[in-house]
Design a protein around this motif. Sequence first.
Motif, PDB file in Angstrom:
ATOM      1  N   VAL A 173       0.827  -1.238  -0.058  1.00 38.38           N
ATOM      2  CA  VAL A 173       0.076  -0.145   0.049  1.00 38.38           C
ATOM      3  C   VAL A 173       0.863   1.283  -0.055  1.00 38.38           C
ATOM      4  O   VAL A 173       0.780   2.188  -0.643  1.00 38.38           O
ATOM      5  CB  VAL A 173      -1.070  -0.047   1.165  1.00 38.38           C
ATOM      6  N   ILE A 174       2.134   1.223   0.701  1.00 46.19           N
ATOM      7  CA  ILE A 174       2.805   2.450   0.753  1.00 46.19           C
ATOM      8  C   ILE A 174       3.573   2.498  -0.482  1.00 46.19           C
ATOM      9  O   ILE A 174       3.539   3.693  -1.171  1.00 46.19           O
ATOM     10  CB  ILE A 174       3.996   2.282   1.932  1.00 46.19           C
ATOM     11  N   TYR A 175       3.798   1.509  -1.236  1.00 45.85           N
ATOM     12  CA  TYR A 175       4.641   1.379  -2.595  1.00 45.85           C
ATOM     13  C   TYR A 175       3.638   2.085  -3.433  1.00 45.85           C
ATOM     14  O   TYR A 175       3.897   2.975  -4.265  1.00 45.85           O
ATOM     15  CB  TYR A 175       4.957   0.054  -2.627  1.00 45.85           C
ATOM     16  N   LEU A 176       2.390   1.683  -3.402  1.00 51.36           N
ATOM     17  CA  LEU A 176       1.376   2.106  -4.320  1.00 51.36           C
ATOM     18  C   LEU A 176       1.146   3.792  -4.129  1.00 51.36           C
ATOM     19  O   LEU A 176       1.032   4.363  -5.087  1.00 51.36           O
ATOM     20  CB  LEU A 176       0.034   1.538  -4.127  1.00 51.36           C
ATOM     21  N   ALA A 177       0.886   4.108  -2.850  1.00 56.39           N
ATOM     22  CA  ALA A 177       0.868   5.353  -2.776  1.00 56.39           C
ATOM     23  C   ALA A 177       1.964   6.060  -3.164  1.00 56.39           C
ATOM     24  O   ALA A 177       1.894   7.462  -3.639  1.00 56.39           O
ATOM     25  CB  ALA A 177       0.673   5.821  -1.067  1.00 56.39           C
TER      26      ALA A 177
END
Length: 223
Positions: A173-177
């Motif tokens: 999720v952090i990578y996507l954000a």
Amino acid sequence: MKFLRNHWYDLGLFPLAISIIYLIMNWGDTATLHRLAILNFIVIFWHQFEEYRFPGGEPAITNMAMQPQTQGSPDRFPLNQNNAMIINVAAAYCPYLLPVLFPDVIWLGFMPVVFGISQFMVHGVMTPRKIGNRIYSPGLCAVLFGHVPVGIYWLYYTIMNNLLNWQNVLGGVIYLAIFVGGFMMKIGYGILQNPDSPYAFPEEEFERGGYVEKIRKIKQNSN
């Protein structure tokens, strides 16, 4: 660079074909997560080809229907040939290639799986209503027959084998954000967009798929 701006989505057919050949020749010797990562890598090039070449129309759909602006010309703002190429090439070779190289790093694989599945909302729900087509928008076939089934099976496999935990979900999720918010929005639709961009889409590319006329008629009828 002009050649690349005109043909980056055509050139994507080469890694697509090489990946297909590799899978056919090595299917039995390729681990499941590696297979799925390669399949997702193949699909992203299919997705981009569908959006920009056949049937095409993504530049007009983005600039006239999904993100219309009062400033600049729709053939170059907010999407232009330059930021379209950079956003899409980066998407293919960062989120989708890295899991091919490191298939056992689960958070790397989680990000493109979620990103790909979420494209259904864009191409299957939101965009068709904006372009006068209740069923289809360019990219939907790749989503329905590629990203969604590959992503669902990836989730099933990682969950059933106790590979997907909250740390991997959080990392993904952090990578996507970071990719969407930091790169796509801040750089692609920030630094690289310009109402007076010299990188306008050529008429043939901008009107591909016939969506320019469809969107204009929708706007005329709504006034």
